[in-house]
Design an enzyme around this catalytic site. Structure first.
Site, short mmCIF file in Angstrom:
data_model
loop_
_atom_site.label_atom_id
_atom_site.label_comp_id
_atom_site.label_asym_id
_atom_site.label_seq_id
_atom_site.Cartn_x
_atom_site.Cartn_y
_atom_site.Cartn_z
N GLU A 11 0.81 -1.22 0.00
CA GLU A 11 0.00 0.00 0.00
C GLU A 11 0.84 1.27 0.00
OE1 GLU A 11 -3.98 -1.47 2.39
OE2 GLU A 11 -2.09 -1.31 3.50
N ASP A 191 -12.33 -5.55 -2.62
CA ASP A 191 -13.25 -6.70 -2.63
C ASP A 191 -14.60 -6.26 -2.11
OD1 ASP A 191 -13.48 -7.57 0.45
OD2 ASP A 191 -11.42 -6.94 0.04
#
Length: 224
Positions: A11, A191
């Protein structure tokens, strides 16, 4: 000085790759990268997953680097149909979904919700509107679990109108709030927090991480 934190190396990888005059700084076994990013003195760090790691790393970064403000980015599971995979969610306010809100009100820091800085939030939103990028602004819910079933998702959304769920944002936000450091939370959807979420997460982890990091850089470019 600006501190940018996320949970995982993936990230912050894009952010670290774009930094100039980089140096690695280790503080009590935690590694941070310090340098110049988008014209600003900045520090980038990966806290590790979960609320304890996030709060610990945030406090350490604030104590050591004394930032003017803090940016938190990363990926998240969607809790609403409006936030599809790779959508952007700006955390207008952030809370915990696994901590009784009555307890949050009763004990320090006496807050149920932690609010992103209005100017930082507006800077991000202005950019996204100009680009025509789909995004949502609202509540992000944090807890120490990966949401991977409709039942888990519904247990959260039945109690609060959260747009997405993650495992760090509220801990970062609460720590920044307690230290009176302005902050902004940016999350990209990896997701749908359902029975397929682990597979979907694996497919979209890097792309979603880079989307969130990209928004952070656009905020920096427009700041000051």
């Amino acid at each position: 000085m600006i501190v940018i934190l996320a949970a995982m190396d993936v990230e912050v990888a894009l952010l670290a790759s774009r930094m100039e005059n980089k140096e690695e700084i280790t503080i009590k076994s935690r590694s941070f990268i310090k340098g110049r990013l988008c014209g600003h003195d900045a520090v980038v760090g990966a806290s590790g997953v979960g609320k304890t790691n996030a709060a610990n790393c945030t406090q350490m970064a604030i104590d050591h680097f004394q930032p003017d403000f803090l940016l938190h980015t990363g990926i998240a599971g969607s809790l609403t149909r409006d936030a599809g995979v790779l959508s952007i969610v700006l955390g207008e306010k952030i809370t915990f979904h696994d901590l009784d809100h009555r307890i949050m009100e009763k004990f320090f820091p006496y807050q149920v919700y932690f609010h992103s800085d209005e100017k930082l939030l507006q800077t991000a939103e202005d950019y996204l509107k100009e680009q025509g990028d789909h995004h949502l602004k609202g509540l992000i819910a944090t807890g120490d679990c990966f949401i991977e079933s409709t039942a888990q998702k519904n247990a959260i959304t039945d109690r609060m109108p959260a747009l997405c769920a993650d495992m760090e944002s509220a801990a970062v936000a609460a720590t920044a709030y307690s230290n009176q450091v302005p902050f902004l939370v940016v999350r990209a959807i990896s997701d749908l927090a359902d029975e397929e979420s682990r597979d979907t997460y694996e497919e979209n982890e890097r792309t979603a991480a880079d989307i969130g990091a990209g928004i952070v850089m656009r905020v920096l470019e427009r700041w000051g």
